[in-house]
Motif scaffolding. Structure first.
Motif, short mmCIF file in Angstrom:
data_model
loop_
_atom_site.label_atom_id
_atom_site.label_comp_id
_atom_site.label_asym_id
_atom_site.label_seq_id
_atom_site.Cartn_x
_atom_site.Cartn_y
_atom_site.Cartn_z
N ASP B 393 37.41 -75.71 -19.76
CA ASP B 393 38.70 -75.40 -20.36
C ASP B 393 39.42 -74.28 -19.63
O ASP B 393 40.64 -74.27 -19.55
N GLU B 394 38.65 -73.33 -19.11
CA GLU B 394 39.27 -72.25 -18.35
C GLU B 394 39.81 -72.78 -17.03
O GLU B 394 40.93 -72.46 -16.62
N PHE B 396 40.69 -75.83 -16.41
CA PHE B 396 41.83 -76.72 -16.67
C PHE B 396 43.09 -75.91 -16.97
O PHE B 396 44.19 -76.26 -16.54
N TYR B 397 42.92 -74.85 -17.70
CA TYR B 397 44.08 -74.01 -18.03
C TYR B 397 44.75 -73.52 -16.74
O TYR B 397 45.97 -73.59 -16.59
#
Ligand SMILES: Nc1ncnc2c1ncn2[C@@H]1O[C@H](COP(=O)(O)OP(=O)(O)OP(=O)(O)O)[C@@H](O)[C@H]1O
Ligand SMILES: [Mg+2]
Lengths: 280, 444
Positions: B393-394, B396-397
């Protein structure tokens, strides 16, 4: 602003996507033209955030069918970073905290990646500071947030403002804002909505995912879509949102049942939703 | 008839190699002339090691760490370097002592007020005290150091010092064994910032034992930058001895005794060694002191880094704040063992230990273990250990903001490291800790 002759920025056709073999999006159709503001509403778990993440290219979701074209280009063939660089922006429902990475540095690297694509010169640290200070005003954010790690320890509302700040810096053509209004106090809502209105133009488009009319009171949508069970079930104008505010989502179940009955294979083949193009 | 399993045989032959390596090393060392006390110390350590060989993985404290890399280092004392390594020019307000195991690092230096060489009689009295207090005298790296060291750099700090003391060793491409023994005594109310830097890229072993005594109310901010680098591929490899390709080894032991109201802030960053073993040990001898430990280690290739920390609260009201981070890439191996000991008399101890590791490759391995011995009942002891990969998620952010996947990964790793590196004493920036840690070519 609806202009039937405005160029199509985003065209989603029968988009289906799964996560861990579980189908979530079950045939989404949506066309967005320059200048338009779209609102997507719908119950919790109906697939709104999934749609936004699939569009942005999140690796956890697998597209199983359908297509997405961004200004005529096959969006699904691009890496997430390429999508961002050509002007697609996703404001996250839950912005991620990244300890140790300075917000200022992050914003600068992101802005330069976009600027390079736009054929603009890269900004050095000084030029960028000037730019960021100016854009901070759009969201009335304290410059102190630049010195901190990305989103780390930010309050819910501060994270959302930081998302809009990123949008203001990246100058997107299609901005998807996933519940940017949730967690905002009344003043912050007005500031954030003001920022979105300020950034909206005849050349770009906005897709607002929201649960609340209060956001749509300040940002007037051209279209309102209702999502249910991974599809757009109904599309209307801004009055549809008011109607939902009145009567809730009870009608959704009846409609889903009706669809299920008419298409025993599941919702997959249902074509109940009208695309905005047809409305316009 | 007794059959010996093959594994046993291997252990056997390795320990023989260790024994041979030690005796070769000891016979190469010059006889100590100056101090009878030091000669006695050396003799005792050598006797203790006789028949001991190398640490074996059968010992609990070395379970995950193969020390046999040590025998790839030529078993002789490191010669005085013909051409000392090029070091970055010291920053303002830095007093740099270059330690090469030969000369007197203080020679010809004017020490600032409040800093002085410790009287030899006092050295004899105090040397080994912190090791004993930490129960560390029998540790193999400590004994090896005792067997090697032929001088002790001992300093007394009598007031808050406005300078940063840099203690630097750089063995460059040289091969051999360097032993360094240091003692810091901080009088009540004194304070000091130290930046200890060890560098190597050849087949060398750097052995360091540093003892520190913090009097009541004293403050020590200690940074340790252990920057190994893989050996340079030699142009004419066939002309060099076979050990030339061996990666550098670091054995570092830090023993601290803290009096009440003293503060120790230790930040260590370690990378690039074929084998590095760090043993930071602290005893709050009457409790009521503050200890802040920050560690960051990275392994790549076939490197091994092992940190065994130990904090003992020998009295009430002590505080510990410990964060240990590890990055494991390639086929590297990272070990962390964090002992926190809170006996009955250490009531109202407040200790927190967090270990965060990032596994960056399928072939790398991380072993991390908190070891809490808590007997006192009125204490707050928090501990946690995580081993994870880079968070999707990091990543992708960052990617969703136009940052390419590899650059996003680098940003995340830097962020992971910066949290620790930011706590090093300020002059550390000149040593480019981040670039070296990440295995990047340092900027000129
Ligand atoms: N990574 C995932 N793993 C498992 N299930 C998921 C994942 N992402 C989404 N889902 C499931 O897909 C469905 C749709 O989720 P999504 O987040 O898109 O809903 P939403 O419409 O945005 O809801 P909300 O209004 O609560 O934000 C939910 O049932 C959710 O649990
Ligand atoms: Mg959602």
């Amino acid at each position: 602003m609806i202009r039937p002759d405005a160029p199509v920025l985003l065209e989603i056709c029968d988009l289906r996507a799964s996560v861990e073999e579980q189908p979530i999006l079950k045939g989404v159709n949506l066309t967005i033209r320059a200048g338009e503001i779209h609102a997507v509403m719908g119950r919790n778990g109906s697939g709104k955030s999934t749609l936004s993440k699939v569009l942005a290219g999140h690796p956890a979701y697998r597209v199983t069918a359908g297509s997405v074209h961004y200004r005529g280009e096959d969006l699904l063939a691009l890496l997430p970073e390429q999508r961002a660089r050509i002007g697609l922006f996703l404001g996250f429902q839950y912005p991620v905290e990244i300890p140790g990475v300075s917000n200022l540095e992050f914003l600068r690297v992101a802005t330069n990646a976009r600027r390079q694509e736009q054929g603009l010169e890269e900004l050095d640290t000084f030029a960028f500071e000037d730019l960021v200070r100016e854009r901070l005003k759009v969201v009335q954010m304290d410059p102190a947030f630049l010195e901190r790690s990305v989103n780390e320890g930010f309050s819910g509302g501060e994270k959302k403002r930081n998302e809009i700040l990123q949008m203001a810096l990246l100058d997107p053509l299609v901005a998807i804002l996933d519940e940017t209004d949730s967690g905002l106090d009344i003043d912050a809502l007005r500031i954030v909505a003001g920022g979105v209105n300020h950034l909206a133009s005849a050349d770009n488009a906005t897709l607002l995912i929201t649960h609340y009319q209060r956001l749509l009171d300040v940002i007037t949508p051209d279209y309102v879509h209702v999502m249910a069970a991974g599809q757009i079930l109904r599309t209307g104008g801004k009055e549809l949102a008011l109607e939902l505010e009145e009567s809730g989502y009870d009608w959704v179940d009846a409609e889903l049942e009706r669809l299920e009955a008419s298409a025993p294979e599941g919702l997959a083949t249902a074509q109940a939703s009208r695309t905005p193009a047809e409305v316009g | 008839m007794v059959t010996i399993p093959v594994g046993e045989l291997r252990v056997q032959s390795r320990s023989l190699a260790g024994e041979a390596w030690l005796s070769e090393l000891f016979s190469s060392l010059p006889v100590l002339a100056g101090s009878a006390w030091l000669a006695g110390q050396q003799q005792r350590a050598r006797q203790a090691l006789a028949g001991e060989s190398l640490p074996s993985r059968r010992q609990e404290a070395w379970r995950f760490t193969d020390a046999s890399a040590i025998t790839a280092i030529p078993a002789h004392r490191l010669e005085r370097l013909a051409a000392p390594a090029a070091l970055p020019a010291p920053a303002a307000q830095v007093l740099r002592l270059v330690l090469d195991g030969h000369g007197d690092p203080l020679e010809g230096l004017a020490l600032p007020e409040g800093l002085e060489r410790l009287d030899p009689a006092v050295v004899e009295e105090l040397c080994g005290e912190a090791l004993d207090a930490n129960g560390a005298a029998a540790s193999w790296p400590v004994q090896l150091n005792g067997a090697l060291a032929h001088q002790v750099l001992a300093l007394r700090v009598s007031q808050p010092l406005p300078i940063v003391l840099e203690l630097v060793s750089d063995t460059g491409d040289a091969a051999g064994v360097l032993g360094l023994r240091l003692l810091l005594v901080l009088d009540p109310g004194a304070s000091l910032e130290v930046l200890e830097v060890h560098r190597a890229r050849g087949a060398s072993l750097t052995s360091v034992v540093l003892e520190a005594r913090l009097g009541p109310g004293a403050r020590l901010r200690h940074g340790l930058l252990a920057q190994g680098q893989p050996p340079q591929p030699a142009a004419a490899a066939d002309e060099l001895p076979s050990s030339a390709g061996a990666a550098p080894v670091l054995l570092h032991h830090l023993a601290v005794v803290q009096d009440p109201a003293s503060e120790l802030q230790l930040t260590a960053a370690v990378s690039g060694w074929g084998l590095a073993r760090l043993e930071p040990m602290v005893v709050q001898r009457s409790g009521a002191a503050f200890t802040r430990l920050r560690g960051l280690q990275r392994v790549d290739g076939r490197q091994v880094v092992d940190t065994h920390s130990r904090v003992l609260f020998a009295g009430p009201d002590g505080r510990l704040d410990q964060v240990h981070k590890a990055l494991a890439d390639g086929a590297g191996r990272s070990v962390f063992n964090g002992a926190v000991i809170v006996p009955r008399q250490a009531q109202r101890t407040d200790a927190a230990q967090l270990s965060r590791s990032l596994l960056l490759s399928d072939r790398a391995r991380i072993d991390t273990k908190p070891e809490l011995e808590i007997v006192a009942d009125d204490v707050k002891c928090a501990h946690g250990a995580t081993v994870s990969r880079l968070q999707q998620d990091e990543l992708f952010y960052l990617q969703s903001r136009g940052i390419a996947a590899d650059q996003a990964a680098r940003l995340l790793l830097r962020g992971f490291c910066e949290e620790v590196l930011a706590e090093l004493p300020t002059p550390s920036a000149l040593w480019q800790p981040l670039a070296l840690l990440m295995g990047e070519e340092p900027a000129p």
